[in-house]
Design an enzyme around this catalytic site. Structure first.
Site, PDB file in Angstrom:
ATOM      1  N   SER A 191       0.835  -1.198   0.000  1.00  0.00           N
ATOM      2  CA  SER A 191       0.000   0.000   0.000  1.00  0.00           C
ATOM      3  C   SER A 191       0.879   1.262   0.000  1.00  0.00           C
ATOM      4  CB  SER A 191      -0.954  -0.047   1.199  1.00  0.00           C
ATOM      5  OG  SER A 191      -1.969   0.923   1.089  1.00  0.00           O
ATOM      6  N   ASP A 209     -10.177  -4.732  -4.003  1.00  0.00           N
ATOM      7  CA  ASP A 209      -9.531  -3.765  -3.113  1.00  0.00           C
ATOM      8  C   ASP A 209     -10.236  -2.417  -3.257  1.00  0.00           C
ATOM      9  OD1 ASP A 209      -7.830  -2.057  -1.715  1.00  0.00           O
ATOM     10  OD2 ASP A 209      -6.031  -3.129  -2.350  1.00  0.00           O
ATOM     11  N   HIS A 263      -8.148  -5.552   0.367  1.00  0.00           N
ATOM     12  CA  HIS A 263      -6.907  -4.855   0.703  1.00  0.00           C
ATOM     13  C   HIS A 263      -6.102  -5.576   1.770  1.00  0.00           C
ATOM     14  CE1 HIS A 263      -4.329  -1.342   0.436  1.00  0.00           C
ATOM     15  NE2 HIS A 263      -4.343  -1.200   1.751  1.00  0.00           N
TER      16      HIS A 263
END
Length: 311
Positions: free
Chosen positions: A197, A252, A284
């Site tokens: 991320s 996600d 995610h």
């Protein structure tokens, strides 16, 4: 990974090679443990749209480039080791290679709010010649002081201008770690950055913009390409010799799947050899089932870039 650490042996994964894309994109290659996977190698430009080319909200999205003077400033900071923010401690993967064994390094960056959440993955890979480093981001001023590489307001490919300096500072901090590894005798081609991320965005920025010579590769999990990474700041040699693996879940909703697709397309246009792997029905987070699917793909990449016997 807990008990699923044994997944490497208990799951017979028929690894699908990345497919060379011509005119169509296969939706599904295989299903393992309930997670479907499609994998592609990008060998032509414009396969995926660049995220900052579209207009949004009636106007063009803001795209701020990193000037040469800015990059020089942060490259100098990487050499001096002086930072405006206080970065966290460095975690080291276990088991650590001996000085004689150590011939490669992986630097793994956590996501927003993580605290040493990934340090256990080094046990999975069983690559005793590789040292795994897990740096920790500074505590942020928002979100109750959670560790963050840059402000949450800069999440996404078109919003890096919201904390341009924070992103570049973190990228330079990672570059400083790379410089230390090189000083220990590790060739840049035997160094890989990995990030989740936010950490993936920093890894891409550091590995592509703030290196005077190409590193071995970059792994990005559920991440995006910050808009300041562009052809003006990216050297041709770095683009051509830095291998990139991007992994993204189709469900996600935090780091949107389209951001991962856009990153793959943009990097391909910049001349980077990028591989994009899509995981159907994955969001995610990375839980046991997802980890059992994603980690073997990362291991394949690492063993390719960082073989036990250096070339």
């Amino acid at each position: 990974l807990g008990n699923r650490m044994a997944a490497r042996w208990s799951l017979s994964l028929s690894r699908a090679r990345p497919l060379s894309v011509a005119t169509t994109i296969p939706k599904i290659v295989r299903r393992v443990g309930g997670v479907q996977r499609a994998s592609f190698s990008l060998h032509r430009p414009s396969l995926f749209p660049s995220p900052w080319r579209k207009e949004s909200g009636g106007g063009k999205e803001i795209r701020r480039m990193a000037s040469k003077s800015e990059m020089d400033k942060w490259l100098e900071a990487a050499k001096d080791g002086k930072w405006p923010r206080a970065f966290g401690n460095m975690d080291v993967g276990y088991p650590q290679p001996t000085e004689e064994e150590h011939s490669a390094t992986v630097i793994w960056l956590h996501g927003l709010g993580d605290v040493s959440g990934w340090a256990h993955v080094s046990e999975y890979f069983e690559m005793p010649w590789v040292k795994f480093l897990f740096p920790n981001a500074p505590e942020g001023k928002v979100m109750c002081g959670f560790p963050q590489w840059f402000s949450p307001s800069a999440l996404g490919p078109s919003k890096s201008h919201n904390d341009h300096d924070g992103l570049l500072e973190s990228a330079a901090f990672i570059s400083a770690i790379i410089l230390k590894e090189k000083a220990r005798g590790i060739p840049p081609g035997r160094i890989v950055l990995a990030g989740v991320s936010q950490g993936g965005a920093v890894a891409l920025t550091s590995g592509l913009l703030l290196q005077d010579e190409p590193i071995g590769g970059i792994v990005g999990l559920s991440t995006w390409l910050p808009s300041l990474v562009d052809g003006d700041g990216l050297g041709q040699e770095v683009a051509a010799k830095t291998e990139v693996l991007l992994c993204h879940g189709t469900r996600d909703t935090t780091a949107k799947f389209a951001w991962g697709e856009g990153a793959a397309g943009s990097l391909s246009e910049l001349g980077v050899n990028v591989r994009f792997t899509a995981y159907e029905d994955m969001g995610h987070g990375f839980h046991d089932e997802e980890m059992a699917e994603v980690l073997p793909d990362i291991e394949d990449f690492l063993r390719e870039i960082l073989p036990e016997t250096p070339p």
